[in-house]
Write a protein that holds these residues in place. Structure first.
Motif, PDB file in Angstrom:
ATOM      1  N   THR A 411     -14.838 -59.271  -2.614  1.00  0.00           N
ATOM      2  CA  THR A 411     -16.117 -59.268  -3.329  1.00  0.00           C
ATOM      3  C   THR A 411     -17.074 -60.292  -2.720  1.00  0.00           C
ATOM      4  O   THR A 411     -16.699 -61.076  -1.856  1.00  0.00           O
ATOM      5  N   THR A 412     -18.285 -60.282  -3.223  1.00  0.00           N
ATOM      6  CA  THR A 412     -19.313 -61.204  -2.741  1.00  0.00           C
ATOM      7  C   THR A 412     -19.237 -62.584  -3.409  1.00  0.00           C
ATOM      8  O   THR A 412     -20.086 -63.433  -3.155  1.00  0.00           O
ATOM      9  N   ILE A 413     -18.211 -62.812  -4.240  1.00  0.00           N
ATOM     10  CA  ILE A 413     -18.082 -64.119  -4.909  1.00  0.00           C
ATOM     11  C   ILE A 413     -18.075 -65.290  -3.910  1.00  0.00           C
ATOM     12  O   ILE A 413     -18.830 -66.259  -4.103  1.00  0.00           O
ATOM     13  N   PRO A 414     -17.270 -65.250  -2.827  1.00  0.00           N
ATOM     14  CA  PRO A 414     -17.278 -66.388  -1.891  1.00  0.00           C
ATOM     15  C   PRO A 414     -18.655 -66.641  -1.264  1.00  0.00           C
ATOM     16  O   PRO A 414     -19.035 -67.792  -1.037  1.00  0.00           O
ATOM     17  N   PHE A 415     -19.380 -65.559  -1.000  1.00  0.00           N
ATOM     18  CA  PHE A 415     -20.742 -65.698  -0.465  1.00  0.00           C
ATOM     19  C   PHE A 415     -21.623 -66.461  -1.451  1.00  0.00           C
ATOM     20  O   PHE A 415     -22.327 -67.413  -1.087  1.00  0.00           O
ATOM     21  N   HIS A 416     -21.602 -66.063  -2.697  1.00  0.00           N
ATOM     22  CA  HIS A 416     -22.437 -66.715  -3.717  1.00  0.00           C
ATOM     23  C   HIS A 416     -22.066 -68.184  -3.894  1.00  0.00           C
ATOM     24  O   HIS A 416     -22.941 -69.034  -4.074  1.00  0.00           O
ATOM     25  N   LYS A 417     -20.754 -68.476  -3.833  1.00  0.00           N
ATOM     26  CA  LYS A 417     -20.334 -69.872  -3.967  1.00  0.00           C
ATOM     27  C   LYS A 417     -20.927 -70.721  -2.846  1.00  0.00           C
ATOM     28  O   LYS A 417     -21.417 -71.825  -3.077  1.00  0.00           O
ATOM     29  N   LYS A 418     -20.878 -70.173  -1.633  1.00  0.00           N
ATOM     30  CA  LYS A 418     -21.437 -70.902  -0.500  1.00  0.00           C
ATOM     31  C   LYS A 418     -22.956 -71.091  -0.664  1.00  0.00           C
ATOM     32  O   LYS A 418     -23.495 -72.162  -0.384  1.00  0.00           O
ATOM     33  N   LEU A 419     -23.609 -70.044  -1.149  1.00  0.00           N
ATOM     34  CA  LEU A 419     -25.056 -70.119  -1.368  1.00  0.00           C
ATOM     35  C   LEU A 419     -25.411 -71.202  -2.391  1.00  0.00           C
ATOM     36  O   LEU A 419     -26.364 -71.968  -2.205  1.00  0.00           O
ATOM     37  N   MET A 420     -24.627 -71.298  -3.471  1.00  0.00           N
ATOM     38  CA  MET A 420     -24.900 -72.285  -4.528  1.00  0.00           C
ATOM     39  C   MET A 420     -24.741 -73.727  -4.021  1.00  0.00           C
ATOM     40  O   MET A 420     -25.200 -74.658  -4.653  1.00  0.00           O
ATOM     41  N   ARG A 421     -24.055 -73.881  -2.888  1.00  0.00           N
ATOM     42  CA  ARG A 421     -23.876 -75.211  -2.300  1.00  0.00           C
ATOM     43  C   ARG A 421     -24.841 -75.474  -1.147  1.00  0.00           C
ATOM     44  O   ARG A 421     -24.795 -76.534  -0.527  1.00  0.00           O
ATOM     45  N   ASN A 422     -25.707 -74.513  -0.854  1.00  0.00           N
ATOM     46  CA  ASN A 422     -26.666 -74.671   0.251  1.00  0.00           C
ATOM     47  C   ASN A 422     -27.861 -75.500  -0.200  1.00  0.00           C
ATOM     48  O   ASN A 422     -28.451 -75.235  -1.251  1.00  0.00           O
ATOM     49  N   GLU A 423     -28.216 -76.478   0.616  1.00  0.00           N
ATOM     50  CA  GLU A 423     -29.271 -77.401   0.230  1.00  0.00           C
ATOM     51  C   GLU A 423     -30.635 -76.731   0.081  1.00  0.00           C
ATOM     52  O   GLU A 423     -31.379 -77.029  -0.843  1.00  0.00           O
ATOM     53  N   GLN A 424     -30.946 -75.861   1.029  1.00  0.00           N
ATOM     54  CA  GLN A 424     -32.256 -75.207   0.938  1.00  0.00           C
ATOM     55  C   GLN A 424     -32.340 -74.310  -0.294  1.00  0.00           C
ATOM     56  O   GLN A 424     -33.342 -74.295  -1.006  1.00  0.00           O
ATOM     57  N   PHE A 425     -31.243 -73.586  -0.575  1.00  0.00           N
ATOM     58  CA  PHE A 425     -31.245 -72.758  -1.782  1.00  0.00           C
ATOM     59  C   PHE A 425     -31.438 -73.631  -3.010  1.00  0.00           C
ATOM     60  O   PHE A 425     -32.223 -73.316  -3.899  1.00  0.00           O
ATOM     61  N   ARG A 426     -30.727 -74.754  -3.028  1.00  0.00           N
ATOM     62  CA  ARG A 426     -30.816 -75.654  -4.181  1.00  0.00           C
ATOM     63  C   ARG A 426     -32.218 -76.244  -4.348  1.00  0.00           C
ATOM     64  O   ARG A 426     -32.634 -76.562  -5.456  1.00  0.00           O
ATOM     65  N   SER A 427     -32.936 -76.371  -3.231  1.00  0.00           N
ATOM     66  CA  SER A 427     -34.301 -76.915  -3.312  1.00  0.00           C
ATOM     67  C   SER A 427     -35.268 -75.941  -3.967  1.00  0.00           C
ATOM     68  O   SER A 427     -36.325 -76.334  -4.456  1.00  0.00           O
TER      69      SER A 427
END
Ligand code: MV4
Length: 442
Positions: A411-427
């Motif tokens: 599933t795409t769960i691992p992708f989303h987890k990585k995204l939630m830890r990305n600095e630019q996404f978090r900004s």
């Protein structure tokens, strides 16, 4: 009510009907016999073999199923026949209330160049470009020159990113124009294209609207859908980190003005692009309830599916204050392998554990032992999380994803987890190009 759909949205509609005291009829293909929408509906009718064309897209069988079960109305959900004007028309002539807009609204908004003209006439800002379709190459050269390169060529019968072409200079125009028209003809049976100024790195922001039978239209604020991969949305959120309350008011007012001008009925979404200077422009209107509607439900505290049924039944809309009190975010959990270019991963779900806790919602039709069929879209679950700030939402989403166990398929769960830890996404500062550059694999 007959629900002409499957998966999580069919379940979502069943839940709304139960609360409204409406009996439901599920329809299902041979591949969906063990799907939960079949189990939870009051009645269920098999409408054909697995292929969508033979089942969920088979209009005569759907109408026959509605007739034998004495249904009064049909809810099309999203996808399948939800934006098919002739289906909406046939429902009407068969004495069935179509839960959605008038067939004419579907036709008008389905023609993307005509939709732009309609919105422009109503005073909604549109992306600068050709006024309507570009019918020959002489026009193409003149219009592209007037608009100014880069331009984007779009199919008027397209939408959602299919059949687009970016042209950066005049030398590329002839080839791009002819290829785009040819591809549009092949894909949609309509070769007509229109031109727009190509906006570099825009944000995709859409306004949720609802219209009633008395000409009232209200809006429920925006969703930011800039996190997309190959025109498939992966994450949606509200409120958008890119807009101010003043911009929300201006975009909402524009969306309402546009929808009112066509006496729009039911749930709709007006898609805008936001450029670098924070100018917003109408792009397309979707004439259905969308996958990401729960994000708006959570921040606004409104059940949009119940509301679309109520307005179809003739209820009058009350005023809405589109002042979001919460932050909400949705991650689409698909049966796809992000480590292998998001290739489909259908099959049997061996174990399935849902996350929970305050501010956590999961819309899904899946369960342990359920088999994801290979015939339809790959959505397994929508994970929606809400909190009082964007930072809290992202943090909660990470931990909630960590709790969500799905075994047996990728599933795409691992992708989303990585995204939630990305600095630019978090900004919160990113655009529609972000995901192309975001590397899932190290
Ligand atoms: C654009 C654009 C830039 N300029 N139109 C893609 C999906 C379809 N709905 C329209 N799309 C775009 N139209 C102009 N004039 C850039 C895109 C676009 C895009 C839009 C929203 C979300 C993701 C996107 C990814 C690539 C391109």
């Amino acid at each position: 009510m007959l629900i002409a759909n499957r998966g999580e949205i069919a379940l979502r509609i069943i839940r709304a009907c139960r609360e409204l005291g409406i009996k439901t009829v599920a329809v299902y293909s041979e591949a969906d016999r063990y799907s939960l929408h079949v189990r939870f509906a009051d009645e269920a009718v098999c409408i054909g073999p697995p292929q969508s064309k033979e089942s969920y897209l088979n209009v005569p069988r759907l109408i026959a199923a509605a007739e034998v079960t004495n249904a009064d109305s049909i809810h099309p959900g999203y996808g399948f026949l939800s934006e098919n004007a002739s289906f909406a028309e046939i429902c009407g002539t068969s004495g069935l209330t179509f839960i959605g807009p008038k067939p004419e609204s579907i036709t008008a908004m389905g023609d993307k160049a005509f939709a732009k003209e309609t919105m422009k006439k109503a005073g909604v800002p549109v992306i600068p470009g050709s006024d309507g379709i570009v019918s020959d190459f002489n026009d193409a050269k003149r219009i592209a020159g007037d608009v100014g390169y880069p331009i984007i060529i779009k199919a008027t019968a397209g939408g959602g990113g299919r059949g687009m072409r970016i042209v950066r200079e005049q030398s590329e125009l002839e080839n791009a124009y002819r290829t785009a028209s040819h591809e549009a003809e092949k894909a949609f049976g309509n070769s007509s294209v229109y031109f727009e100024k190509y906006l570099e790195e825009p944000r995709h922001i859409e306004i949720q609207v609802m219209g009633d039978r008395f000409g009232n239209v209200v809006h429920f604020g925006e969703r930011d859908c800039s996190i997309q991969r190959r025109h498939q949305k992966l994450v949606e959120e509200s409120p958008s980190p890119a807009i101010t309350p003043e911009m929300r008011e201006a975009m909402g007012a524009a969306a309402v003005k546009g929808a009112k001008s066509v006496r729009y009925l039911g749930a709709g979404t007006i898609e805008f692009l936001l450029d670098k200077n924070k100018n917003f422009y109408f792009m397309e209107m979707n004439t259905r309830i969308q996958v990401e509607h729960p994000v708006t439900e959570e921040v606004m505290g409104t059940d949009l599916v119940k509301l679309q049924i109520e307005v179809a039944a003739g209820e009058r809309l009350k005023k809405v204050k589109a002042k979001p009190e919460w932050y909400a975010m949705e991650c689409r959990i698909n049966a796809e392998d992000p480590a292998f270019d998001f290739r489909p991963s259908p099959g049997k779900i061996v174990s399935f554990h849902l996350p929970g806790g305050f501010g956590v919602r999961v819309d899904t039709h899946a369960y342990a032992g359920y088999e994801i069929p290979p015939y339809y879209d790959s959505l397994v679950a929508k994970l929606i999380v809400k909190a009082k700030s964007r930072e809290e939402v992202v943090e909660k989403m990470y931990h909630t994803l960590d709790e969500f166990i799905i075994e047996g398929i990728q599933t795409t769960i691992p992708f989303h987890k990585k995204l939630m830890r990305n600095e630019q996404f978090r900004s919160g500062i990113f655009d529609t190009k972000f995901i192309e550059q975001f590397k899932f694999k190290d």
